[in-house]
Motif scaffolding. Sequence first.
Motif, mmCIF file in Angstrom:
data_model
loop_
_atom_site.group_PDB
_atom_site.id
_atom_site.type_symbol
_atom_site.label_atom_id
_atom_site.label_comp_id
_atom_site.label_asym_id
_atom_site.label_seq_id
_atom_site.Cartn_x
_atom_site.Cartn_y
_atom_site.Cartn_z
ATOM 1 N N ASP A 156 0.837 -1.199 0.000
ATOM 2 C CA ASP A 156 0.000 0.000 0.000
ATOM 3 C C ASP A 156 0.869 1.245 0.000
ATOM 4 O O ASP A 156 2.006 1.241 0.483
ATOM 5 C CB ASP A 156 -0.904 0.026 1.238
ATOM 6 N N ALA A 157 0.314 2.332 -0.515
ATOM 7 C CA ALA A 157 1.004 3.613 -0.416
ATOM 8 C C ALA A 157 1.214 3.930 1.060
ATOM 9 O O ALA A 157 0.349 3.640 1.902
ATOM 10 C CB ALA A 157 0.159 4.700 -1.083
ATOM 11 N N PHE A 158 2.352 4.521 1.375
ATOM 12 C CA PHE A 158 2.654 4.866 2.759
ATOM 13 C C PHE A 158 2.982 6.341 2.859
ATOM 14 O O PHE A 158 3.730 6.889 2.041
ATOM 15 C CB PHE A 158 3.840 4.042 3.275
ATOM 16 N N VAL A 159 2.413 6.988 3.859
ATOM 17 C CA VAL A 159 2.704 8.392 4.135
ATOM 18 C C VAL A 159 3.237 8.486 5.557
ATOM 19 O O VAL A 159 2.554 8.112 6.512
ATOM 20 C CB VAL A 159 1.442 9.272 3.979
ATOM 21 N N GLY A 160 4.452 8.969 5.691
ATOM 22 C CA GLY A 160 5.051 9.097 7.009
ATOM 23 C C GLY A 160 6.498 9.517 6.875
ATOM 24 O O GLY A 160 7.030 9.652 5.775
ATOM 25 N N ILE A 161 7.132 9.724 8.010
ATOM 26 C CA ILE A 161 8.539 10.102 7.985
ATOM 27 C C ILE A 161 9.404 8.857 7.828
ATOM 28 O O ILE A 161 8.912 7.722 7.897
ATOM 29 C CB ILE A 161 8.928 10.846 9.279
ATOM 30 N N ASP A 162 10.683 9.055 7.607
ATOM 31 C CA ASP A 162 11.652 7.958 7.600
ATOM 32 C C ASP A 162 12.021 7.706 9.058
ATOM 33 O O ASP A 162 12.868 8.412 9.626
ATOM 34 C CB ASP A 162 12.875 8.349 6.775
ATOM 35 N N ASN A 163 11.369 6.728 9.659
ATOM 36 C CA ASN A 163 11.542 6.506 11.091
ATOM 37 C C ASN A 163 12.913 5.951 11.441
ATOM 38 O O ASN A 163 13.445 6.214 12.529
ATOM 39 C CB ASN A 163 10.435 5.589 11.609
ATOM 40 N N TYR A 164 13.503 5.190 10.532
ATOM 41 C CA TYR A 164 14.863 4.702 10.752
ATOM 42 C C TYR A 164 15.823 5.898 10.828
ATOM 43 O O TYR A 164 16.681 5.975 11.703
ATOM 44 C CB TYR A 164 15.258 3.753 9.629
ATOM 45 N N ALA A 165 15.645 6.859 9.915
ATOM 46 C CA ALA A 165 16.484 8.055 9.913
ATOM 47 C C ALA A 165 16.261 8.883 11.171
ATOM 48 O O ALA A 165 17.203 9.476 11.712
ATOM 49 C CB ALA A 165 16.199 8.898 8.670
ATOM 50 N N ALA A 166 15.013 8.918 11.661
ATOM 51 C CA ALA A 166 14.725 9.672 12.883
ATOM 52 C C ALA A 166 15.471 9.068 14.070
ATOM 53 O O ALA A 166 16.019 9.795 14.911
ATOM 54 C CB ALA A 166 13.222 9.684 13.149
ATOM 55 N N GLY A 167 15.482 7.737 14.138
ATOM 56 C CA GLY A 167 16.212 7.082 15.212
ATOM 57 C C GLY A 167 17.704 7.377 15.127
ATOM 58 O O GLY A 167 18.369 7.630 16.148
ATOM 59 N N ARG A 168 18.245 7.347 13.923
ATOM 60 C CA ARG A 168 19.664 7.659 13.740
ATOM 61 C C ARG A 168 19.957 9.113 14.113
ATOM 62 O O ARG A 168 20.997 9.424 14.707
ATOM 63 C CB ARG A 168 20.082 7.384 12.297
ATOM 64 N N MET A 169 19.041 10.001 13.746
ATOM 65 C CA MET A 169 19.221 11.414 14.088
ATOM 66 C C MET A 169 19.283 11.601 15.600
ATOM 67 O O MET A 169 20.140 12.329 16.122
ATOM 68 C CB MET A 169 18.073 12.239 13.509
ATOM 69 N N ALA A 170 18.372 10.938 16.320
ATOM 70 C CA ALA A 170 18.367 11.029 17.781
ATOM 71 C C ALA A 170 19.697 10.550 18.352
ATOM 72 O O ALA A 170 20.266 11.171 19.264
ATOM 73 C CB ALA A 170 17.212 10.212 18.350
ATOM 74 N N ALA A 171 20.205 9.445 17.820
ATOM 75 C CA ALA A 171 21.470 8.895 18.309
ATOM 76 C C ALA A 171 22.640 9.815 17.977
ATOM 77 O O ALA A 171 23.569 9.971 18.789
ATOM 78 C CB ALA A 171 21.694 7.512 17.704
ATOM 79 N N MET A 172 22.615 10.432 16.804
ATOM 80 C CA MET A 172 23.694 11.332 16.417
ATOM 81 C C MET A 172 23.779 12.521 17.369
ATOM 82 O O MET A 172 24.860 12.862 17.862
ATOM 83 C CB MET A 172 23.482 11.833 14.989
ATOM 84 N N PHE A 173 22.622 13.149 17.628
ATOM 85 C CA PHE A 173 22.621 14.279 18.547
ATOM 86 C C PHE A 173 23.101 13.859 19.934
ATOM 87 O O PHE A 173 23.883 14.558 20.581
ATOM 88 C CB PHE A 173 21.219 14.884 18.649
ATOM 89 N N MET A 174 22.609 12.706 20.386
ATOM 90 C CA MET A 174 22.970 12.261 21.723
ATOM 91 C C MET A 174 24.463 11.960 21.806
ATOM 92 O O MET A 174 25.127 12.317 22.784
ATOM 93 C CB MET A 174 22.136 11.037 22.104
ATOM 94 N N SER A 175 25.005 11.313 20.792
ATOM 95 C CA SER A 175 26.433 10.984 20.796
ATOM 96 C C SER A 175 27.295 12.244 20.842
ATOM 97 O O SER A 175 28.278 12.319 21.594
ATOM 98 C CB SER A 175 26.785 10.168 19.552
ATOM 99 N N ARG A 176 26.919 13.225 20.034
ATOM 100 C CA ARG A 176 27.742 14.437 19.945
ATOM 101 C C ARG A 176 27.569 15.341 21.160
ATOM 102 O O ARG A 176 28.550 15.931 21.645
ATOM 103 C CB ARG A 176 27.406 15.189 18.661
ATOM 104 N N MET A 177 26.356 15.451 21.659
ATOM 105 C CA MET A 177 26.118 16.350 22.790
ATOM 106 C C MET A 177 26.585 15.751 24.113
ATOM 107 O O MET A 177 26.787 16.482 25.085
ATOM 108 C CB MET A 177 24.641 16.732 22.849
ATOM 109 N N LEU A 178 26.750 14.435 24.150
ATOM 110 C CA LEU A 178 27.246 13.782 25.364
ATOM 111 C C LEU A 178 28.730 13.436 25.260
ATOM 112 O O LEU A 178 29.247 12.700 26.092
ATOM 113 C CB LEU A 178 26.437 12.504 25.644
#
Length: 336
Positions: A156-178
């Motif tokens: 089916d057609a899917f509408v949404g964000i790239d959730n895998y990329a969102a998880g990676r983004m969260a980890a990137m910020f956390m890694s760099r800020m910590l």
Amino acid sequence: MKKATLADIAREAGVGTATVERVLNSRGNVTASTIEKVIQAMRHLGSTRALPQRYSGVLRIEVLMVRRETPFFKRLNDAFLRISESLDSSILLHRTFVDENDPKSVAGRIAEPGFRRVGLIIVAPDHPAVRERLSEERAKGVAIVQIVTRIDGSNDAFVGIDNYAAGRMAAMFMSRMLRGIKGRIVAVCHSGVYEVHRQRILGFSDYLAEHSDADRMFSRVLFGLDQDLRSGELVESAIEEDARIVGIYNAGGANAGIAEVLKRRKQDPHIMWVGHELTDESRLWLKSGLMDIVLDQAPETQARRAIDTVLRKINFLTVEVSTEPVRFYTITAENV
């Protein structure tokens, strides 16, 4: 473009000109499915002919959603409501909430909506009964669009964000800020029943594994079922069991429960907190420094694109609708 004639509309709809005339003059003896075909053909051809009032809302699209009480789905529901008021008079949008904890009843609603629909926009738990009912709706010719999260085994057609990329983004910020801070990182999500959460946690985990640092370890995933009380209790227990926790990624929706825990423990060293969805509450948490980053998945954009995708699938729209992931936004105290 020249004005569409009765013959043009009939040819596009695959019916006779007499049938088109009966629809336009509300003469009766025309099936609901044929009326839908004629109306869709008229819109596809750009016909401005006025439709009889009796055909107002004849093309029905249903939106099935879960968790009415959560901020994200409240925003999504409000977006569908606003958009519905601007739709062509021949389109009627139904918004229905179902119980995610009873997938068989969700499947029952898919199978028996109580009205004829041309399109179905759905976010629901992944369950065999749900998959089976969706397959039956596809066979009937219903235009199906999955929104927010995918159900396995479908194209089916899917509408949404790239959730895998969102998880990676969260980890990137956390890694760099910590960077330079030693400790453990935990993640919180609903459960494994939604692909959206599985993908976010996978992206988060993969990034941390690829950028491994002996000073920080991804220690565990807490399944809070997007319930504030449960999620809060799990987070507090994790902090009490391990004083080395320096980061929390909430991939789900129970931000209020986590906020209460961090407020009670405000005398403790700061724990970096990354979560999802910009709300009135998360704005305050960002401004106060309780929360560090919000990844917002733009439910308003998702609602608009989901409706446009259904309308394109039934040839009501002639322009192509983007199939790219919806862009998510990174919000901090500086741009809240």
